[in-house]
Design a protein around this motif. Sequence first.
Motif, PDB file in Angstrom:
ATOM      1  N   GLN A  57       0.832  -1.204   0.000  1.00 12.90           N
ATOM      2  CA  GLN A  57       0.000   0.000   0.000  1.00 12.90           C
ATOM      3  C   GLN A  57       0.866   1.254   0.000  1.00 12.90           C
ATOM      4  OE1 GLN A  57      -3.296  -0.174  -0.444  1.00 12.90           O
ATOM      5  NE2 GLN A  57      -2.941  -2.381  -0.578  1.00 12.90           N
ATOM      6  N   TYR A  58       1.991   1.203   0.709  1.00 15.29           N
ATOM      7  CA  TYR A  58       2.896   2.348   0.718  1.00 15.29           C
ATOM      8  C   TYR A  58       3.621   2.467  -0.624  1.00 15.29           C
ATOM      9  CZ  TYR A  58       2.054   2.621   5.725  1.00 15.29           C
ATOM     10  OH  TYR A  58       1.451   2.753   6.956  1.00 15.29           O
ATOM     11  N   ALA A  59       3.942   1.328  -1.236  1.00 13.03           N
ATOM     12  CA  ALA A  59       4.570   1.367  -2.553  1.00 13.03           C
ATOM     13  C   ALA A  59       3.624   1.987  -3.583  1.00 13.03           C
ATOM     14  CB  ALA A  59       4.981  -0.043  -2.981  1.00 13.03           C
ATOM     15  N   LYS A  60       2.333   1.756  -3.403  1.00 14.55           N
ATOM     16  CA  LYS A  60       1.355   2.341  -4.327  1.00 14.55           C
ATOM     17  C   LYS A  60       1.337   3.865  -4.207  1.00 14.55           C
ATOM     18  CE  LYS A  60      -1.804  -1.610  -4.604  1.00 14.55           C
ATOM     19  NZ  LYS A  60      -3.167  -2.119  -4.267  1.00 14.55           N
ATOM     20  N   ARG A  61       1.671   4.384  -3.031  1.00 12.10           N
ATOM     21  CA  ARG A  61       1.745   5.844  -2.880  1.00 12.10           C
ATOM     22  C   ARG A  61       2.835   6.421  -3.775  1.00 12.10           C
ATOM     23  NH1 ARG A  61       0.875   7.760   3.395  1.00 12.10           N
ATOM     24  NH2 ARG A  61      -0.853   6.362   3.929  1.00 12.10           N
ATOM     25  N   MET A  62       3.976   5.741  -3.819  1.00 14.49           N
ATOM     26  CA  MET A  62       5.060   6.215  -4.669  1.00 14.49           C
ATOM     27  C   MET A  62       4.697   6.067  -6.142  1.00 14.49           C
ATOM     28  SD  MET A  62       8.511   5.112  -2.590  1.00 14.49           S
ATOM     29  CE  MET A  62       8.210   3.351  -2.623  1.00 14.49           C
ATOM     30  N   GLN A  63       3.956   5.011  -6.459  1.00 10.46           N
ATOM     31  CA  GLN A  63       3.505   4.849  -7.836  1.00 10.46           C
ATOM     32  C   GLN A  63       2.555   5.971  -8.230  1.00 10.46           C
ATOM     33  OE1 GLN A  63       4.533   2.762 -10.121  1.00 10.46           O
ATOM     34  NE2 GLN A  63       3.053   3.376 -11.701  1.00 10.46           N
ATOM     35  N   ARG A  64       1.667   6.348  -7.309  1.00  7.69           N
ATOM     36  CA  ARG A  64       0.737   7.447  -7.601  1.00  7.69           C
ATOM     37  C   ARG A  64       1.469   8.763  -7.774  1.00  7.69           C
ATOM     38  NH1 ARG A  64      -2.663   4.777  -3.748  1.00  7.69           N
ATOM     39  NH2 ARG A  64      -1.984   6.207  -2.109  1.00  7.69           N
ATOM     40  N   MET A  65       2.534   8.979  -6.999  1.00  7.64           N
ATOM     41  CA  MET A  65       3.319  10.201  -7.164  1.00  7.64           C
ATOM     42  C   MET A  65       3.976  10.243  -8.538  1.00  7.64           C
ATOM     43  SD  MET A  65       5.081  11.126  -3.484  1.00  7.64           S
ATOM     44  CE  MET A  65       5.776   9.519  -3.140  1.00  7.64           C
ATOM     45  N   ALA A  66       4.531   9.099  -8.971  1.00  6.89           N
ATOM     46  CA  ALA A  66       5.158   9.048 -10.290  1.00  6.89           C
ATOM     47  C   ALA A  66       4.125   9.297 -11.386  1.00  6.89           C
ATOM     48  CB  ALA A  66       5.837   7.696 -10.486  1.00  6.89           C
ATOM     49  N   GLU A  67       2.955   8.703 -11.248  1.00 15.87           N
ATOM     50  CA  GLU A  67       1.902   8.900 -12.250  1.00 15.87           C
ATOM     51  C   GLU A  67       1.413  10.343 -12.254  1.00 15.87           C
ATOM     52  OE1 GLU A  67      -0.987   6.027 -11.154  1.00 15.87           O
ATOM     53  OE2 GLU A  67       0.100   4.326 -12.057  1.00 15.87           O
ATOM     54  N   ASP A  68       1.366  10.946 -11.069  1.00 21.56           N
ATOM     55  CA  ASP A  68       0.944  12.347 -10.979  1.00 21.56           C
ATOM     56  C   ASP A  68       1.942  13.260 -11.693  1.00 21.56           C
ATOM     57  OD1 ASP A  68      -0.640  14.497 -10.223  1.00 21.56           O
ATOM     58  OD2 ASP A  68       0.388  14.756  -8.309  1.00 21.56           O
ATOM     59  N   ILE A  69       3.228  12.993 -11.494  1.00 18.90           N
ATOM     60  CA  ILE A  69       4.260  13.792 -12.161  1.00 18.90           C
ATOM     61  C   ILE A  69       4.166  13.622 -13.675  1.00 18.90           C
ATOM     62  CG2 ILE A  69       6.744  14.092 -12.479  1.00 18.90           C
ATOM     63  CD1 ILE A  69       7.118  13.219  -9.571  1.00 18.90           C
ATOM     64  N   ALA A  70       4.035  12.370 -14.117  1.00 15.55           N
ATOM     65  CA  ALA A  70       3.996  12.104 -15.560  1.00 15.55           C
ATOM     66  C   ALA A  70       2.766  12.720 -16.211  1.00 15.55           C
ATOM     67  CB  ALA A  70       4.021  10.591 -15.796  1.00 15.55           C
ATOM     68  N   ARG A  71       1.633  12.638 -15.514  1.00 14.01           N
ATOM     69  CA  ARG A  71       0.378  13.085 -16.118  1.00 14.01           C
ATOM     70  C   ARG A  71       0.193  14.589 -16.054  1.00 14.01           C
ATOM     71  NH1 ARG A  71      -2.661  10.300 -13.130  1.00 14.01           N
ATOM     72  NH2 ARG A  71      -2.667   8.450 -14.464  1.00 14.01           N
ATOM     73  N   HIS A  72       0.554  15.188 -14.928  1.00 15.94           N
ATOM     74  CA  HIS A  72       0.234  16.600 -14.725  1.00 15.94           C
ATOM     75  C   HIS A  72       1.433  17.542 -14.816  1.00 15.94           C
ATOM     76  CE1 HIS A  72      -3.785  15.372 -13.569  1.00 15.94           C
ATOM     77  NE2 HIS A  72      -3.294  14.563 -12.642  1.00 15.94           N
ATOM     78  N   LYS A  73       2.643  17.009 -14.694  1.00 12.69           N
ATOM     79  CA  LYS A  73       3.815  17.878 -14.688  1.00 12.69           C
ATOM     80  C   LYS A  73       4.635  17.786 -15.977  1.00 12.69           C
ATOM     81  CE  LYS A  73       2.875  18.990 -10.419  1.00 12.69           C
ATOM     82  NZ  LYS A  73       2.354  20.336 -10.080  1.00 12.69           N
TER      83      LYS A  73
END
Length: 317
Positions: A114-130
């Motif tokens: 579940q904590y690893a998924k947090r880092m995955q969401r951060m990476a996806e957020d950077i890729a998608r929105h940044k």
Amino acid sequence: MQLHSSGSSTVSHRFARHASPCRLRSNWPRPGRDCRWDIGRCPSAHDGRVPAETDIRYRRADFSEVHSFEARQAFVRNIAHGEAGINLADAAFQIAAEDDALVSHSSVKLPVQQYAKRMQRMAEDIARHKLSHMPSVGSDRDPEAILQIVQEYLYTEQKFQLPLTNLSGVPEHTRVDHPGVWENAKHAYLHETLISKKGIAAVLAVLQADVLQRLMKLGAVEFVVRTDCSDFTRIPTFVILPGMTRRMITKSDGSLLNTCTSDAIIQILRFLKRAYWPFAWDSSQGLAADSRGLGICGGFADAAKVWHSARVLVPQP
């Protein structure tokens, strides 16, 4: 609210939701009514009442040794892959999982996925929105600009930061009776850093290296960097490895080679050793020292004295 068992034994209401429906009643038994639904007695069971304390269904099982052993074995298998093959984020989680099992005695493993998924969401957020709207330089995106965006996202937007004690809270060049009083072990656990947004530089190095690798797997980053861990008193930075591309470090199974030094894991273990060390700690001792002068071996001298004293007091055969 408490549920009655035989005699004066009671079972706390927090176990009620785990009990079989046929052994519970929704209200208190009243004189003159059939009390067959009390805890410890069932219409289909024998007439004798079973004390809840001896009922194996309500006995608390301690799986801490099993969970800690499994986490330690996973850590050993991970680091056996060597510097290039180790997964630093997994190693940090495995350290946390072992300690969590030993400290909490929980029957549930630390949910590292579940904590690893947090880092995955951060990476996806950077890729998608940044990065999706970022202008490119020639045929490729500007590596320096991408790294700046990742750093700003982690340390400005997400507000990850170093603790006030920085590398260590133990005073320099001094002797303390209990180093754990000066250290906060939470700052050395990756999952706690994801929660509190505070962690020592070694943990932040593991975090940002993992996020960048996830960006590479998403296809948002084509270049290769290493994480600069030369100074654990400051936030780590990225260093671009010229001429290297994502394809060069991609293994046959799709995973990526590690480009962050395993010194980050060593530093995490050193911090945790001080946090849980039961003997006195001399921060000026040791043949080797970290970048702040805290002796790496500062606690072994006092431990050896205690061990020697114990051997002297015990009669020898």
